[in-house]
Design a protein around this motif. Structure first.
Motif, PDB file in Angstrom:
ATOM      1  N   TYR A 257      44.607  32.221  23.588  1.00 52.79           N
ATOM      2  CA  TYR A 257      44.333  30.983  24.336  1.00 52.79           C
ATOM      3  C   TYR A 257      42.983  30.402  23.954  1.00 52.79           C
ATOM      4  N   LYS A 258      42.002  31.259  23.814  1.00 47.73           N
ATOM      5  CA  LYS A 258      40.657  30.812  23.470  1.00 47.73           C
ATOM      6  C   LYS A 258      40.636  30.184  22.074  1.00 47.73           C
ATOM      7  N   ASP A 259      41.278  30.836  21.113  1.00 44.56           N
ATOM      8  CA  ASP A 259      41.328  30.322  19.743  1.00 44.56           C
ATOM      9  C   ASP A 259      42.038  28.960  19.663  1.00 44.56           C
ATOM     10  N   ASN A 260      43.010  28.755  20.539  1.00 44.21           N
ATOM     11  CA  ASN A 260      43.749  27.490  20.546  1.00 44.21           C
ATOM     12  C   ASN A 260      43.157  26.477  21.524  1.00 44.21           C
ATOM     13  N   ASP A 261      42.013  26.818  22.062  1.00 45.92           N
ATOM     14  CA  ASP A 261      41.308  25.937  22.997  1.00 45.92           C
ATOM     15  C   ASP A 261      42.183  25.559  24.198  1.00 45.92           C
ATOM     16  N   ASN A 262      42.879  26.568  24.737  1.00 47.27           N
ATOM     17  CA  ASN A 262      43.770  26.363  25.878  1.00 47.27           C
ATOM     18  C   ASN A 262      43.211  26.905  27.180  1.00 47.27           C
ATOM     19  N   LEU A 263      41.913  27.180  27.234  1.00 49.09           N
ATOM     20  CA  LEU A 263      41.304  27.705  28.459  1.00 49.09           C
ATOM     21  C   LEU A 263      40.158  26.803  28.884  1.00 49.09           C
ATOM     22  N   ASP A 264      40.188  26.406  30.152  1.00 49.19           N
ATOM     23  CA  ASP A 264      39.025  25.677  30.648  1.00 49.19           C
ATOM     24  C   ASP A 264      37.963  26.695  31.073  1.00 49.19           C
ATOM     25  N   ASP A 265      36.758  26.241  31.299  1.00 47.45           N
ATOM     26  CA  ASP A 265      35.633  27.133  31.601  1.00 47.45           C
ATOM     27  C   ASP A 265      35.868  27.963  32.860  1.00 47.45           C
ATOM     28  N   GLU A 266      36.454  27.354  33.875  1.00 46.49           N
ATOM     29  CA  GLU A 266      36.696  28.058  35.137  1.00 46.49           C
ATOM     30  C   GLU A 266      37.692  29.201  34.952  1.00 46.49           C
ATOM     31  N   TYR A 267      38.774  28.942  34.253  1.00 46.26           N
ATOM     32  CA  TYR A 267      39.780  29.979  34.011  1.00 46.26           C
ATOM     33  C   TYR A 267      39.222  31.079  33.115  1.00 46.26           C
ATOM     34  N   GLU A 268      38.449  30.686  32.137  1.00 48.21           N
ATOM     35  CA  GLU A 268      37.824  31.661  31.236  1.00 48.21           C
ATOM     36  C   GLU A 268      36.924  32.616  32.026  1.00 48.21           C
TER      37      GLU A 268
ATOM     38  N   LYS B 211      37.137  33.324  35.229  1.00 47.58           N
ATOM     39  CA  LYS B 211      38.021  34.129  36.072  1.00 47.58           C
ATOM     40  C   LYS B 211      38.580  35.325  35.287  1.00 47.58           C
ATOM     41  N   GLU B 212      38.979  35.075  34.058  1.00 45.27           N
ATOM     42  CA  GLU B 212      39.506  36.149  33.213  1.00 45.27           C
ATOM     43  C   GLU B 212      38.418  37.171  32.867  1.00 45.27           C
ATOM     44  N   ARG B 213      37.244  36.739  32.589  1.00 46.09           N
ATOM     45  CA  ARG B 213      36.140  37.659  32.270  1.00 46.09           C
ATOM     46  C   ARG B 213      35.793  38.549  33.464  1.00 46.09           C
ATOM     47  N   GLN B 214      35.882  38.015  34.658  1.00 47.59           N
ATOM     48  CA  GLN B 214      35.570  38.774  35.865  1.00 47.59           C
ATOM     49  C   GLN B 214      36.558  39.925  36.098  1.00 47.59           C
ATOM     50  N   LYS B 215      37.746  39.834  35.538  1.00 43.49           N
ATOM     51  CA  LYS B 215      38.754  40.884  35.721  1.00 43.49           C
ATOM     52  C   LYS B 215      38.347  42.208  35.072  1.00 43.49           C
ATOM     53  N   PHE B 216      37.360  42.174  34.186  1.00 36.94           N
ATOM     54  CA  PHE B 216      36.915  43.393  33.511  1.00 36.94           C
ATOM     55  C   PHE B 216      35.675  44.002  34.175  1.00 36.94           C
ATOM     56  N   ILE B 217      35.208  43.369  35.226  1.00 40.97           N
ATOM     57  CA  ILE B 217      34.017  43.841  35.942  1.00 40.97           C
ATOM     58  C   ILE B 217      34.466  44.534  37.231  1.00 40.97           C
ATOM     59  N   PRO B 218      34.015  45.764  37.468  1.00 44.45           N
ATOM     60  CA  PRO B 218      34.392  46.449  38.722  1.00 44.45           C
ATOM     61  C   PRO B 218      33.980  45.603  39.930  1.00 44.45           C
ATOM     62  N   GLN B 219      34.928  45.389  40.834  1.00 41.99           N
ATOM     63  CA  GLN B 219      34.682  44.570  42.010  1.00 41.99           C
ATOM     64  C   GLN B 219      34.269  45.452  43.191  1.00 41.99           C
ATOM     65  N   LYS B 220      33.337  44.946  43.971  1.00 43.05           N
ATOM     66  CA  LYS B 220      32.812  45.692  45.108  1.00 43.05           C
ATOM     67  C   LYS B 220      33.879  45.826  46.196  1.00 43.05           C
ATOM     68  N   ARG B 221      33.926  46.993  46.808  1.00 50.02           N
ATOM     69  CA  ARG B 221      34.853  47.287  47.898  1.00 50.02           C
ATOM     70  C   ARG B 221      34.076  47.898  49.058  1.00 50.02           C
ATOM     71  N   LEU B 222      34.713  47.908  50.225  1.00 50.30           N
ATOM     72  CA  LEU B 222      34.164  48.673  51.343  1.00 50.30           C
ATOM     73  C   LEU B 222      34.159  50.140  50.945  1.00 50.30           C
ATOM     74  N   ASN B 223      33.353  50.950  51.614  1.00 50.29           N
ATOM     75  CA  ASN B 223      33.373  52.374  51.278  1.00 50.29           C
ATOM     76  C   ASN B 223      34.711  52.984  51.711  1.00 50.29           C
ATOM     77  N   LYS B 224      35.034  54.103  51.126  1.00 50.78           N
ATOM     78  CA  LYS B 224      36.339  54.724  51.327  1.00 50.78           C
ATOM     79  C   LYS B 224      36.583  55.063  52.797  1.00 50.78           C
ATOM     80  N   GLU B 225      35.567  55.510  53.506  1.00 52.52           N
ATOM     81  CA  GLU B 225      35.720  55.868  54.915  1.00 52.52           C
ATOM     82  C   GLU B 225      36.106  54.642  55.743  1.00 52.52           C
ATOM     83  N   GLN B 226      35.471  53.494  55.467  1.00 54.51           N
ATOM     84  CA  GLN B 226      35.788  52.271  56.206  1.00 54.51           C
ATOM     85  C   GLN B 226      37.196  51.778  55.858  1.00 54.51           C
ATOM     86  N   ARG B 227      37.555  51.890  54.603  1.00 54.11           N
ATOM     87  CA  ARG B 227      38.904  51.478  54.190  1.00 54.11           C
ATOM     88  C   ARG B 227      39.957  52.355  54.863  1.00 54.11           C
TER      89      ARG B 227
END
Length: 121
Positions: free
Chosen positions: A69-80, A82-98
């Motif tokens: 998609y990037k090579d074909n210029d089919n991604l806007d900045d916002e979507y790009e 969003k996709e990059r964030q999928k590779f970053i560990p996301q913060k969660r509540l601690n296991k006890e609270q969950r």
């Protein structure tokens, strides 16, 4: 294709019975893998059915299509971003609270006897 991958990952995280090639799991960084394992247990009690999962499980496949998609210029900045964030560990509540939240929701399920939206108070 990225939307299809996202749909499959969202289904997988809300269902604890699925099979995947070990090489896919082996490529996920340990920190993110730990979060994914915990999310499999708690995701249903914390999110609505089919809610988009915000981390990548299929890293290689996602990166392959992202590049196309990037090579074909089919991604806007916002979507790009969003996709990059999928590779970053996301913060969660601690296991006890969950776990506490999950027990509370299970109590509501037993009380109401159905699967109404229990993610709300």
């Amino acid at each position: 294709m990225l939307n299809i991958i996202e749909l499959i990952e969202s289904w997988m995280i809300s269902n604890e019975i699925w099979y995947i090639q070990p090489s896919v799991i082996e490529k996920i960084p340990e920190v993110r893998l730990k979060i994914i394992f915990e999310d499999i247990r708690y995701w249903q009690g914390e999110h609505k059915l089919w809610e988009v999962y915000e981390m990548s499980i299929f890293d290689d496949l996602r990166q392959k299509y992202f590049k196309i998609y990037k090579d074909n210029d089919n991604l806007d900045d916002e979507y790009e971003e969003k996709e990059r964030q999928k590779f970053i560990p996301q913060k969660r509540l601690n296991k006890e609270q969950r776990e506490k939240n999950m027990r509370r929701l299970m109590g509501k399920l037993q009380y109401y006897g159905d699967f109404r939206d229990m993610t709300k108070e």
